[in-house]
Scaffold this motif. Sequence first.
Motif, PDB file in Angstrom:
ATOM      1  N   SER A  78       0.840  -1.194   0.000  1.00 17.80           N
ATOM      2  CA  SER A  78       0.000   0.000   0.000  1.00 17.80           C
ATOM      3  C   SER A  78       0.873   1.241   0.000  1.00 17.80           C
ATOM      4  CB  SER A  78      -0.902   0.010   1.238  1.00 17.80           C
ATOM      5  OG  SER A  78      -1.795  -1.078   1.218  1.00 17.80           O
ATOM      6  N   VAL A  79       0.418   2.255  -0.721  1.00 14.22           N
ATOM      7  CA  VAL A  79       1.120   3.536  -0.758  1.00 14.22           C
ATOM      8  C   VAL A  79       0.102   4.644  -0.549  1.00 14.22           C
ATOM      9  CG1 VAL A  79       2.981   2.742  -2.251  1.00 14.22           C
ATOM     10  CG2 VAL A  79       0.910   3.693  -3.276  1.00 14.22           C
ATOM     11  N   LYS A  80       0.585   5.773  -0.046  1.00 14.51           N
ATOM     12  CA  LYS A  80      -0.243   6.945   0.156  1.00 14.51           C
ATOM     13  C   LYS A  80       0.120   8.018  -0.862  1.00 14.51           C
ATOM     14  CE  LYS A  80      -2.461   5.652   3.920  1.00 14.51           C
ATOM     15  NZ  LYS A  80      -3.937   5.499   3.940  1.00 14.51           N
ATOM     16  N   GLN A  81      -0.819   8.890  -1.116  1.00 19.43           N
ATOM     17  CA  GLN A  81      -0.556  10.009  -2.011  1.00 19.43           C
ATOM     18  C   GLN A  81       0.634  10.811  -1.497  1.00 19.43           C
ATOM     19  OE1 GLN A  81      -3.806  12.758  -2.411  1.00 19.43           O
ATOM     20  NE2 GLN A  81      -2.881  13.852  -4.118  1.00 19.43           N
ATOM     21  N   ASP A  83       3.741   9.616  -1.371  1.00 23.77           N
ATOM     22  CA  ASP A  83       4.853   8.727  -0.993  1.00 23.77           C
ATOM     23  C   ASP A  83       5.893   8.674  -2.117  1.00 23.77           C
ATOM     24  OD1 ASP A  83       3.688   8.167   1.388  1.00 23.77           O
ATOM     25  OD2 ASP A  83       3.150   6.086   0.934  1.00 23.77           O
ATOM     26  N   THR A 169       6.664  10.444  -7.106  1.00 21.92           N
ATOM     27  CA  THR A 169       5.791  10.149  -5.974  1.00 21.92           C
ATOM     28  C   THR A 169       4.453   9.585  -6.447  1.00 21.92           C
ATOM     29  OG1 THR A 169       4.919  12.401  -5.977  1.00 21.92           O
ATOM     30  CG2 THR A 169       6.847  11.964  -4.588  1.00 21.92           C
ATOM     31  N   SER A 170       3.716   9.005  -5.510  1.00 17.43           N
ATOM     32  CA  SER A 170       2.406   8.443  -5.844  1.00 17.43           C
ATOM     33  C   SER A 170       1.358   9.558  -5.909  1.00 17.43           C
ATOM     34  CB  SER A 170       1.987   7.411  -4.798  1.00 17.43           C
ATOM     35  OG  SER A 170       0.682   6.923  -5.070  1.00 17.43           O
ATOM     36  N   ASP A 173      -3.740   7.403  -3.213  1.00 16.97           N
ATOM     37  CA  ASP A 173      -3.658   6.285  -2.278  1.00 16.97           C
ATOM     38  C   ASP A 173      -4.028   5.010  -3.014  1.00 16.97           C
ATOM     39  OD1 ASP A 173      -3.203   8.219  -0.397  1.00 16.97           O
ATOM     40  OD2 ASP A 173      -5.172   8.065   0.564  1.00 16.97           O
ATOM     41  N   ARG A 175      -2.743   0.573  -3.887  1.00 15.51           N
ATOM     42  CA  ARG A 175      -1.739  -0.490  -3.875  1.00 15.51           C
ATOM     43  C   ARG A 175      -0.931  -0.410  -5.161  1.00 15.51           C
ATOM     44  NH1 ARG A 175      -4.040  -6.214  -2.776  1.00 15.51           N
ATOM     45  NH2 ARG A 175      -1.810  -6.590  -2.475  1.00 15.51           N
ATOM     46  N   SER A 199      -6.211   2.392  -6.935  1.00 20.29           N
ATOM     47  CA  SER A 199      -7.002   2.791  -5.769  1.00 20.29           C
ATOM     48  C   SER A 199      -8.022   1.704  -5.462  1.00 20.29           C
ATOM     49  CB  SER A 199      -7.712   4.116  -6.040  1.00 20.29           C
ATOM     50  OG  SER A 199      -8.513   4.484  -4.948  1.00 20.29           O
TER      51      SER A 199
END
Length: 367
Positions: A78-81, A83, A169-170, A173, A175, A199
């Motif tokens: 999982s990644v966040k906006q 990251d 960066t992402s 949010d 995977r 998302s």
Amino acid sequence: MKAAKVLLGLTVGLVSGIGASAQESGSSPQKVSVAKVQMITPANSSRYVGRVEATNSVDIVARVEGYLTERKFTEGGSVKQGDLLYVIEKDLYQASVDQSKATLEGAKATLKNAQIELERQRQLLAKGDVSQAVYDSAKATADLDQSNVDEARANLETATINLGYTNITSPIDGRISKTNLNVGNLVDSNTGALATVTSVNPIYVSFYMGEKDLIKDREAGLIGDDGATFQVGLTLADGTKYPSEGKISYVGTSVEEGSDSVELRATFDNPKNLLIPGQFVNVSVKDDTQTPMPAIPQSAIQLDAKSHFVFVVGADNKVERRDIVLGRQSGTLWEVTSGLKDGEQVVVQGLQRIRPDMTVDPVEAKS
């Protein structure tokens, strides 16, 4: 002698008949089993096969050229906006920023001198010591130097942006997929997707409703142009029910010619990532706007040439025939759209031994 015997026999028979009639008239009321009319919410649901879809899917691409120096995420995680996902070598872009800063500072210094000279020429012009042409030349020089400052500032902004692009960066949010390129590879804007972020919370489930069902639900006011009012449930591949319900967020604008169906899409919360894009699920839609209606066991229902009917036992324990209109079956009960109300008692056993206006001894049937 024979006549006396016949008369005696008739007398005995008559007495016996009178005795039997007296016994019947004095017998206790017929016992019958009864059940109370229940109020249930009509079952109005349909089932479809649906496919899980991501609400958003973004390919991660390089916007500047350079060698990948770092990968900062775990594949499938999982990644966040915001990251940090990848780092591209920064040296050339940092040098461009530094050079642009220096150019801007030089342009600012030149502009400052030009502005001082312009002010001096303005004062001389006011005294009549210089011509208008001399002043105009000084102003043109100052204007040119100002444009050089603006250009240098824009170049610095461009260099700073390009330096920022070395940190990938992402944007959302979600995977992230496995990486398509590893550290050491040369990338640029034409390389293609380095990875994909999907998302998954919330998430979509799309399914297709037959044209006839769609017309029926539109006529009932359940489906409008901007969505639908019914709730949507899911059953997963292992037979378990998904813990939360979804809401219709999209109704297709055309009928699929091959299947005579229309696409609908529901949105679900997916905090534990139980739903994965591409997954098949069983979709059930139900109308929660229905009002409760009477329902009775099937064993109480009888049918003759006139209609369906039941025997109702009133407060005085007298039997009444009641004609009814049946709705749909709901489990072991039948919905009754007309003829009964909540709390009334209907006979479920002993129907063959009773008739209207007969007094009975009702016993509540065991559930």
